[in-house]
Design an enzyme around this catalytic site. Sequence first.
Site, PDB file in Angstrom:
ATOM      1  N   ILE A 139      73.569  38.248  85.854  1.00 58.65           N
ATOM      2  CA  ILE A 139      74.157  37.534  84.723  1.00 58.65           C
ATOM      3  C   ILE A 139      74.701  38.514  83.703  1.00 58.65           C
ATOM      4  CG2 ILE A 139      73.680  35.964  82.806  1.00 58.65           C
ATOM      5  CD1 ILE A 139      71.445  34.755  84.639  1.00 58.65           C
ATOM      6  N   ARG A 160      64.604  33.168  78.614  1.00 58.13           N
ATOM      7  CA  ARG A 160      63.445  32.296  78.473  1.00 58.13           C
ATOM      8  C   ARG A 160      63.100  32.223  76.990  1.00 58.13           C
ATOM      9  NH1 ARG A 160      64.549  30.579  82.638  1.00 58.13           N
ATOM     10  NH2 ARG A 160      63.294  30.287  84.526  1.00 58.13           N
ATOM     11  N   ASP A 176      69.744  28.172  74.580  1.00 60.74           N
ATOM     12  CA  ASP A 176      69.631  27.258  75.719  1.00 60.74           C
ATOM     13  C   ASP A 176      68.184  27.091  76.150  1.00 60.74           C
ATOM     14  OD1 ASP A 176      70.895  25.635  77.858  1.00 60.74           O
ATOM     15  OD2 ASP A 176      70.091  27.201  79.183  1.00 60.74           O
ATOM     16  N   GLU A 189      59.634  23.182  75.751  1.00 61.94           N
ATOM     17  CA  GLU A 189      60.741  22.317  76.160  1.00 61.94           C
ATOM     18  C   GLU A 189      60.211  20.992  76.685  1.00 61.94           C
ATOM     19  OE1 GLU A 189      63.190  24.544  78.889  1.00 61.94           O
ATOM     20  OE2 GLU A 189      63.628  26.096  77.403  1.00 61.94           O
ATOM     21  N   HIS A 228      68.644  23.674  78.068  1.00 64.70           N
ATOM     22  CA  HIS A 228      68.319  24.476  79.256  1.00 64.70           C
ATOM     23  C   HIS A 228      69.225  24.102  80.433  1.00 64.70           C
ATOM     24  CE1 HIS A 228      64.826  26.931  81.155  1.00 64.70           C
ATOM     25  NE2 HIS A 228      65.968  27.194  81.758  1.00 64.70           N
TER      26      HIS A 228
END
Length: 320
Positions: free
Chosen positions: A151, A231, A255, A260, A279
């Site tokens: 990424i 994370r 995100d 969560e 997310h």
Amino acid sequence: MGKRLLLVTHNIGEEYLHQLNEILPEWKVVAGKEEELWTAHAKNAEVIVGWKKELQKHVLHNESKLRWIQSWSAGVNSMPLNALDEKGVLLTSANGVHAYPISETIFAMMLGLTRKIHTYVRQQQTKEWHHAHMNMEIHEKTIGIIGVGEIGQETAKIAKAFRMNVLGVRHSGVSHEYVDKMYTPRELKEVLPQCDYIVITVPLTQETNKLIGKNEFILMKDSAFLINIGRGEVIDEEALIHALNNKEIAGAGLDVFENEPLDKNSPLWTMENVIVTPHTSGSTQHYTKRVIENIFLPNLKKYINENNELINLVNYKKGY
């Protein structure tokens, strides 16, 4: 002796099922997203594609036949890593399948915050015509990418299209063609003051837990934007909220979060300088194709030939 069994915890379509049956003619292949299906077959599965927490009680006992798990996600921190390590189970992640969608999300957030798209969307809801003091641009700024894996590398490549100065942080310190200068994690405090954008792409490990906290926010420019698609626990959320409220940084695109779904009472929801997404940065129509074709099928062919040099083999000691 019964047939060796492959369990896939997702609906992958007839085409991929056909391919699996061709590769494994002597195996039993079971695929589907129904929990009843997993529990009925998990205890006999040698290979599982797609980890579900409900599987744990069925596969971590002495009689389990489990030998290899192909994770459906890049992150494996929520899995029982110590128990899998003790059982000698091979674990491979889906690292790499997210590079395109997540790098697109990173730049969507960076551009949105820079060009105040998030502000204008809010104004549109109330039909307010206001300039909002928008005057920033992304070209030729400095981006710090904390975690230069698949990424991070794709993000660095796109950054060069904006003529950005790219700084990277990775454990090895090994250079990359799209990174102007590479640092190691112990040099993070040298990187942060230089950056107009800080992008977090590292996995959650003991070393990265609360990697960014009060002291790190103090080092950042008050004009800097922080993007986290790694994370939530990598950032001290309380320190982040404090930094945003006290204008220690200019804004954030988030995100992922410590808990969560994000609590409805969290101030992050209503901050004008924050973009919140649920997310979803890795979501893409090509996800199944990339997991199966780019990672699992090549690995499966190695596995049945007793070659354990698998793509994305997780190092249990490192946690990724």
